[in-house]
Design a protein around this motif. Structure first.
Motif, PDB file in Angstrom:
ATOM      1  N   LEU A 301     -49.160  95.750  99.628  1.00 20.25           N
ATOM      2  CA  LEU A 301     -49.543  96.148 100.984  1.00 20.25           C
ATOM      3  C   LEU A 301     -48.720  95.390 102.021  1.00 20.25           C
ATOM      4  O   LEU A 301     -48.257  95.966 103.008  1.00 20.25           O
ATOM      5  N   TYR A 302     -48.527  94.085 101.803  1.00 20.20           N
ATOM      6  CA  TYR A 302     -47.718  93.287 102.727  1.00 20.20           C
ATOM      7  C   TYR A 302     -46.280  93.780 102.762  1.00 20.20           C
ATOM      8  O   TYR A 302     -45.666  93.862 103.837  1.00 20.20           O
ATOM      9  N   PHE A 321     -51.411  89.436 109.166  1.00 21.43           N
ATOM     10  CA  PHE A 321     -51.647  89.755 107.756  1.00 21.43           C
ATOM     11  C   PHE A 321     -51.750  88.467 106.934  1.00 21.43           C
ATOM     12  O   PHE A 321     -52.649  88.310 106.108  1.00 21.43           O
ATOM     13  N   ILE A 322     -50.825  87.540 107.173  1.00 19.42           N
ATOM     14  CA  ILE A 322     -50.859  86.251 106.467  1.00 19.42           C
ATOM     15  C   ILE A 322     -52.172  85.525 106.766  1.00 19.42           C
ATOM     16  O   ILE A 322     -52.795  84.941 105.879  1.00 19.42           O
ATOM     17  N   SER A 344     -58.544  97.172 106.415  1.00 22.63           N
ATOM     18  CA  SER A 344     -58.553  98.590 106.801  1.00 22.63           C
ATOM     19  C   SER A 344     -57.496  98.866 107.868  1.00 22.63           C
ATOM     20  O   SER A 344     -56.838  99.911 107.850  1.00 22.63           O
ATOM     21  N   PHE A 345     -57.331  97.927 108.797  1.00 22.02           N
ATOM     22  CA  PHE A 345     -56.328  98.076 109.845  1.00 22.02           C
ATOM     23  C   PHE A 345     -54.924  98.194 109.246  1.00 22.02           C
ATOM     24  O   PHE A 345     -54.154  99.091 109.602  1.00 22.02           O
ATOM     25  N   PHE A 346     -54.583  97.305 108.317  1.00 17.50           N
ATOM     26  CA  PHE A 346     -53.244  97.319 107.729  1.00 17.50           C
ATOM     27  C   PHE A 346     -53.050  98.499 106.776  1.00 17.50           C
ATOM     28  O   PHE A 346     -51.954  99.055 106.700  1.00 17.50           O
ATOM     29  N   GLU A 347     -54.085  98.868 106.065  1.00 21.05           N
ATOM     30  CA  GLU A 347     -53.964 100.029 105.175  1.00 21.05           C
ATOM     31  C   GLU A 347     -53.678 101.295 105.965  1.00 21.05           C
ATOM     32  O   GLU A 347     -52.872 102.131 105.548  1.00 21.05           O
ATOM     33  N   ASN A 348     -54.311 101.450 107.115  1.00 18.21           N
ATOM     34  CA  ASN A 348     -54.057 102.628 107.944  1.00 18.21           C
ATOM     35  C   ASN A 348     -52.724 102.533 108.666  1.00 18.21           C
ATOM     36  O   ASN A 348     -52.142 103.555 109.023  1.00 18.21           O
TER      37      ASN A 348
END
Length: 365
Positions: A301-302, A321-322, A344-348
């Motif tokens: 994901l990162y 993210f870190i 959820s924010f980063f996945e979207n």
């Protein structure tokens, strides 16, 4: 239903099934009951946040980052305002009728807000600081949030901020980042050694590691040695772990086996029976294979986030993210709303709409 949601529900069911079988083996199912509740709240929260950020992505795709983080910041305004009121009443209005309500949680000189726990307040402020940086908030707002972070007296929170801020503010050169971080730590060390406050005393205890195992340092010792204990439990139950919800059943048994010195601490049973770290808890309860699976997913994901931000100057987003990963080093519940929200924010952020549309279309057929 999205493919990803189905996978999460399936994995949760399998984890609960293992927990139940382990509970039957132990002759008690209380841990499985707690774990079921925790997984249920995790799934419900994840579905809610996922739908929320997905709606923002569909309506404002080009402004997804700014819109999402702006909403997060606005939602936490009462949290910040309450902290400021706590400071004001603590210092100026000790005879006010509102003082017991506003200042009762400003104990030991540490700001705690609604939670009653300084580390909770520090984690929230860390997120808000970087959200404010990304959202280009006024420097006064950023300074205020940082000032509130210092008033929590959370040594881990402040050290986490220093680590992440170096990554976000210095140039790309690894040497320059390393040197900058070194001098910041050196400066902090000099200040701490020459001041006498709750925060400086906590960090002094951390530096003087040989004295960690005493009554005053119980909290810091727990944050260092309890995660190690959880890893030790995981190593002894490598494949499936001890079962979700059963960490507390094995905590002291393995702790005293691994660190006999803890038996000499009078208040050891009041510190709390947790692993103090989500990743080590996963290793203990669900096994190392599951932990590797989760860490691999976060790494992928990162990597996708880096690709998404490749042509943008959004270093602070990467640092957020870190920060999301680091926050779990001091918290071990699956039902951690800030982690679920940021996940959820980063996945979207990296969502591939075409793939999910095709999946839904194929299932309708």
């Amino acid at each position: 239903m999205e493919f990803k949601i189905l996978i999460i529900i399936l994995i949760s069911f399998l984890l609960l099934l293992v927990s139940v079988f382990k509970g039957i083996e132990y002759g008690k199912l209380e841990g499985s009951g707690r774990y079921c509740i925790e997984l249920t709240f995790f799934i419900i929260s994840y579905l809610a946040f996922n739908k929320f950020f997905k709606k923002i992505k569909s309506e404002e795709k080009d402004k997804y980052i700014d819109t999402s983080l702006s909403i997060i910041y606005k939602f936490h305004k009462p949290f910040v305002i309450f902290m400021i009121f706590q400071i004001f009443t603590h210092l100026m209005l000790k005879k006010s009728i509102l003082t017991p309500f506003l200042s009762s949680r400003f104990t030991l000189g540490r700001l705690q807000s609604f939670s009653g726990e300084p580390s909770w307040a520090a984690r929230t402020l860390l997120i808000l600081i970087f959200v404010a940086m990304i959202d280009k908030k006024d420097k006064i707002i950023q300074f205020t949030l940082l000032f509130l972070l210092f008033l929590t007296g959370s040594s881990l929170g402040i050290l986490t901020y220093l680590i992440v801020i170096v990554l976000s503010k210095t140039e790309r050169s690894t040497i320059k980042k390393t040197l900058t971080f070194f001098f910041m730590i050196l400066f902090l060390y000099i200040v701490i050694q020459n001041t006498d406050s709750y925060l400086s005393s906590r960090i002094k205890e951390l530096i003087n590691y040989k004295n960690l195992l005493n009554t005053r340092s119980g909290s810091i010792a727990a944050r260092i040695f309890f995660p190690i204990n959880a890893l030790y439990i995981g190593l002894n139950n490598f494949i499936l772990g001890i079962g979700g919800g059963y960490y507390r059943e094995f905590h002291y048994k393995f702790l005293f086996e691994l660190f006999p010195q803890f038996e000499t601490i009078p208040n050891i049973y009041s510190v709390g029976v947790t692993s103090k770290n989500l990743y080590t808890r996963l290793a203990a309860e669900n096994g190392f294979i599951f932990l590797v699976f989760i860490l691999s997913y976060l790494f992928i994901l990162y990597y996708k986030v880096l690709i998404e931000l490749k042509n943008q100057n959004r270093t602070e987003v990467q640092c957020l993210f870190i920060l999301m990963i680091l926050l779990n080093l001091n918290f071990d519940s699956l039902f951690y709303l800030y982690f679920i929200m940021l996940l959820s924010f980063f996945e979207n952020l990296v969502r591939v709409e075409d793939y999910e549309e095709n999946w839904n279309y194929d299932n309708k057929l």
